[in-house]
Design an enzyme around this catalytic site. Structure first.
Site, PDB file in Angstrom:
ATOM      1  N   ARG A  91       0.842  -1.212   0.000  1.00  0.00           N
ATOM      2  CA  ARG A  91       0.000   0.000   0.000  1.00  0.00           C
ATOM      3  C   ARG A  91       0.872   1.255   0.000  1.00  0.00           C
ATOM      4  NH1 ARG A  91      -2.791  -0.914   5.558  1.00  0.00           N
ATOM      5  NH2 ARG A  91      -0.623  -1.515   5.941  1.00  0.00           N
ATOM      6  N   GLU A 109       6.236   5.750  12.722  1.00  0.00           N
ATOM      7  CA  GLU A 109       5.975   6.644  13.841  1.00  0.00           C
ATOM      8  C   GLU A 109       6.896   7.851  13.692  1.00  0.00           C
ATOM      9  OE1 GLU A 109       6.460   4.598  17.558  1.00  0.00           O
ATOM     10  OE2 GLU A 109       4.756   3.254  17.207  1.00  0.00           O
ATOM     11  N   GLN A 155       5.194  23.027  20.682  1.00  0.00           N
ATOM     12  CA  GLN A 155       4.681  23.784  19.525  1.00  0.00           C
ATOM     13  C   GLN A 155       5.177  23.142  18.252  1.00  0.00           C
ATOM     14  OE1 GLN A 155       5.051  28.132  19.589  1.00  0.00           O
ATOM     15  NE2 GLN A 155       5.639  28.119  17.433  1.00  0.00           N
ATOM     16  N   ASP A 156       4.254  22.941  17.315  1.00  0.00           N
ATOM     17  CA  ASP A 156       4.621  22.429  15.991  1.00  0.00           C
ATOM     18  C   ASP A 156       4.620  23.585  15.007  1.00  0.00           C
ATOM     19  OD1 ASP A 156       2.897  19.175  16.079  1.00  0.00           O
ATOM     20  OD2 ASP A 156       4.795  19.873  16.952  1.00  0.00           O
ATOM     21  N   ASN A 157       5.624  23.611  14.131  1.00  0.00           N
ATOM     22  CA  ASN A 157       5.698  24.631  13.075  1.00  0.00           C
ATOM     23  C   ASN A 157       5.780  23.948  11.718  1.00  0.00           C
ATOM     24  OD1 ASN A 157       5.831  26.625  15.027  1.00  0.00           O
ATOM     25  ND2 ASN A 157       8.069  26.663  15.051  1.00  0.00           N
ATOM     26  N   ARG A 184      16.594  30.120   5.166  1.00  0.00           N
ATOM     27  CA  ARG A 184      16.006  30.659   6.398  1.00  0.00           C
ATOM     28  C   ARG A 184      17.003  30.466   7.542  1.00  0.00           C
ATOM     29  NH1 ARG A 184       9.975  30.787   6.319  1.00  0.00           N
ATOM     30  NH2 ARG A 184       9.253  30.054   4.259  1.00  0.00           N
ATOM     31  N   HIS A 207      18.656  31.149  13.224  1.00  0.00           N
ATOM     32  CA  HIS A 207      17.864  31.668  14.346  1.00  0.00           C
ATOM     33  C   HIS A 207      18.026  30.797  15.587  1.00  0.00           C
ATOM     34  CE1 HIS A 207      14.988  33.040  10.908  1.00  0.00           C
ATOM     35  NE2 HIS A 207      16.053  33.808  10.998  1.00  0.00           N
ATOM     36  N   LYS A 251      14.606  21.751  18.898  1.00  0.00           N
ATOM     37  CA  LYS A 251      13.768  21.488  17.716  1.00  0.00           C
ATOM     38  C   LYS A 251      13.979  20.070  17.206  1.00  0.00           C
ATOM     39  CE  LYS A 251      14.263  26.339  16.566  1.00  0.00           C
ATOM     40  NZ  LYS A 251      15.190  27.303  15.955  1.00  0.00           N
ATOM     41  N   TYR A 271       8.479  21.081  12.009  1.00  0.00           N
ATOM     42  CA  TYR A 271       9.341  20.871  13.169  1.00  0.00           C
ATOM     43  C   TYR A 271       8.633  21.151  14.482  1.00  0.00           C
ATOM     44  CZ  TYR A 271      10.414  25.848  12.278  1.00  0.00           C
ATOM     45  OH  TYR A 271      10.350  27.188  12.022  1.00  0.00           O
ATOM     46  N   GLU A 276      14.209  35.949  20.934  1.00  0.00           N
ATOM     47  CA  GLU A 276      14.770  35.534  19.634  1.00  0.00           C
ATOM     48  C   GLU A 276      16.143  36.148  19.405  1.00  0.00           C
ATOM     49  OE1 GLU A 276      12.170  36.564  16.334  1.00  0.00           O
ATOM     50  OE2 GLU A 276      12.323  34.545  15.563  1.00  0.00           O
ATOM     51  N   LYS A 288      15.066  40.484   7.336  1.00  0.00           N
ATOM     52  CA  LYS A 288      15.552  40.264   8.709  1.00  0.00           C
ATOM     53  C   LYS A 288      16.844  39.456   8.684  1.00  0.00           C
ATOM     54  CE  LYS A 288      13.830  36.921  11.351  1.00  0.00           C
ATOM     55  NZ  LYS A 288      12.946  36.107  12.235  1.00  0.00           N
ATOM     56  N   ASP A 289      16.888  38.383   7.928  1.00  0.00           N
ATOM     57  CA  ASP A 289      18.058  37.497   7.941  1.00  0.00           C
ATOM     58  C   ASP A 289      19.258  38.100   7.221  1.00  0.00           C
ATOM     59  OD1 ASP A 289      16.192  34.345   7.841  1.00  0.00           O
ATOM     60  OD2 ASP A 289      16.705  35.741   9.481  1.00  0.00           O
TER      61      ASP A 289
HETATM   62  C1  LIG Z   1       9.228  31.275  14.253  1.00  0.00           C
HETATM   63  C2  LIG Z   1       7.814  31.824  14.323  1.00  0.00           C
HETATM   64  C3  LIG Z   1       7.413  32.862  13.517  1.00  0.00           C
HETATM   65  N1  LIG Z   1       6.139  33.331  13.594  1.00  0.00           N
HETATM   66  C4  LIG Z   1       5.731  34.406  12.698  1.00  0.00           C
HETATM   67  C5  LIG Z   1       6.613  35.648  12.715  1.00  0.00           C
HETATM   68  C6  LIG Z   1       6.541  36.152  11.294  1.00  0.00           C
HETATM   69  O1  LIG Z   1       5.404  36.983  11.150  1.00  0.00           O
HETATM   70  C7  LIG Z   1       6.307  34.891  10.459  1.00  0.00           C
HETATM   71  C8  LIG Z   1       7.562  34.392   9.779  1.00  0.00           C
HETATM   72  O2  LIG Z   1       8.570  34.314  10.774  1.00  0.00           O
HETATM   73  P1  LIG Z   1      10.087  34.159  10.341  1.00  0.00           P
HETATM   74  O3  LIG Z   1      10.375  35.007   9.155  1.00  0.00           O
HETATM   75  O4  LIG Z   1      10.925  34.334  11.581  1.00  0.00           O
HETATM   76  O5  LIG Z   1      10.104  32.617   9.874  1.00  0.00           O
HETATM   77  P2  LIG Z   1      11.426  31.794   9.585  1.00  0.00           P
HETATM   78  O6  LIG Z   1      12.468  32.635   8.928  1.00  0.00           O
HETATM   79  O7  LIG Z   1      11.001  30.545   8.925  1.00  0.00           O
HETATM   80  O8  LIG Z   1      11.928  31.463  11.052  1.00  0.00           O
HETATM   81  C9  LIG Z   1      12.278  30.147  11.425  1.00  0.00           C
HETATM   82  O9  LIG Z   1      13.452  29.873  10.746  1.00  0.00           O
HETATM   83  C10 LIG Z   1      14.433  29.061  11.330  1.00  0.00           C
HETATM   84  C11 LIG Z   1      14.780  27.999  10.323  1.00  0.00           C
HETATM   85  C12 LIG Z   1      14.140  28.481  12.642  1.00  0.00           C
HETATM   86  O10 LIG Z   1      14.786  27.534  13.071  1.00  0.00           O
HETATM   87  C13 LIG Z   1      13.116  29.074  13.494  1.00  0.00           C
HETATM   88  O11 LIG Z   1      12.234  28.058  13.918  1.00  0.00           O
HETATM   89  C14 LIG Z   1      12.328  30.157  12.931  1.00  0.00           C
HETATM   90  O12 LIG Z   1      12.939  31.354  13.368  1.00  0.00           O
HETATM   91  O13 LIG Z   1       5.830  33.893  11.373  1.00  0.00           O
HETATM   92  C15 LIG Z   1       5.203  32.804  14.455  1.00  0.00           C
HETATM   93  O14 LIG Z   1       4.050  33.239  14.510  1.00  0.00           O
HETATM   94  N2  LIG Z   1       5.598  31.779  15.296  1.00  0.00           N
HETATM   95  C16 LIG Z   1       6.867  31.269  15.245  1.00  0.00           C
HETATM   96  O15 LIG Z   1       7.158  30.313  16.002  1.00  0.00           O
END
Ligand SMILES: Cc1cn([C@H]2C[C@H](O)[C@@H](COP(=O)(O)OP(=O)(O)O[C@H]3O[C@H](C)C(=O)[C@H](O)[C@H]3O)O2)c(=O)[nH]c1=O
Length: 184
Positions: A23, A28, A47-49, A59, A62, A72, A132, A143, A169-170
């Site tokens: 199938r 898990e 928290q799951d992202n 990205r 951070h 994570k 993650y 942060e 930002k980055d």
């Molecule tokens: C991380 C996070 C962000 N946000 C909001 C804040 C911004 O409005 C939007 C995008 O956030 P950001 O640009 O910081 O997303 P990434 O650049 O993917 O950030 C992540 O990138 C690297 C790879 C990581 O390891 C972190 O988990 C995380 O910082 O989501 C949320 O609402 N909750 C959250 O937990």
């Protein structure tokens, strides 16, 4: 589940046991009891992202520090990424060292990143879905970030950096030597 150690203390790669049949497959993707038994890692994830990206997105790097440090557990649901961490534990003998691993929907590997690491990834496939788990909630006030192309780190991101798609930002993150709120 197979646990693979890395040169950075506490950083582990997990290889799940995949049950295949005519199938498809089942595995898990997270089992707290097994994770603790095999790695000693006993913290619950809260928290799951999930993030979708296109090719050449980069990205990171951070981290979240005290009072809400984030460990994570990273895996890829679609596509391929080059996942990178930097040891930012000032007391660590591998402080400032980086380690990367390819995570993909195909290899089903997971990256268990404890507190004390800056994290980022570059997308190798046309698109990627990264999922993650974090052991602490998002806390903007805690942060921190490090510049992805810090010459002192010399990270190989496995993509052409001139074509990288990076957030405003980055692009402005500090060099590691100037980063704040690092781990002791
Ligand atoms: C991380 C996070 C962000 N946000 C909001 C804040 C911004 O409005 C939007 C995008 O956030 P950001 O640009 O910081 O997303 P990434 O650049 O993917 O950030 C992540 O990138 C690297 C790879 C990581 O390891 C972190 O988990 C995380 O910082 O989501 C949320 O609402 N909750 C959250 O937990």
């Amino acid at each position: 589940m197979n646990v693979i150690k890395t040169p950075l203390e506490g950083l582990l790669i997990l290889e799940p046991k995949v049950h295949g049949d005519d199938r498809g497959y089942f595995f898990e993707s997270y089992n707290m009891r097994q994770l603790e038994a095999l790695t000693g890692y006993d913290t619950a994830f809260r928290q799951d992202n999930q993030a979708r990206s296109v090719k050449n997105v980069l990205r990171g790097l951070h981290y979240q520090n005290h009072p809400t440090p984030q460990a994570k557990l990273i895996r890829v649901l679609e596509g391929r990424i080059w996942d990178v961490v930097v040891d930012i534990r000032k007391s660590s003998k591998t402080y400032g060292q980086w380690y990367g691993v390819e995570l993909s929907a195909e290899n089903k590997l997971q990256f268990l990143i404890p507190h004390g690491f800056a994290h980022g990834y570059a997308v190798l496939s046309e698109t990627s879905e990264v999922f993650y788990k974090c052991d602490n909630f998002y806390d903007k006030a805690a942060e921190g970030g490090v510049y992805f192309n810090d010459p002192a780190l010399a990270i190989d991101w496995k993509i052409d950096i001139s074509k990288a798609i990076i957030s405003e930002k980055d692009q402005k993150q500090p060099l590691l030597k100037d980063a704040v709120n690092l781990y002791e």
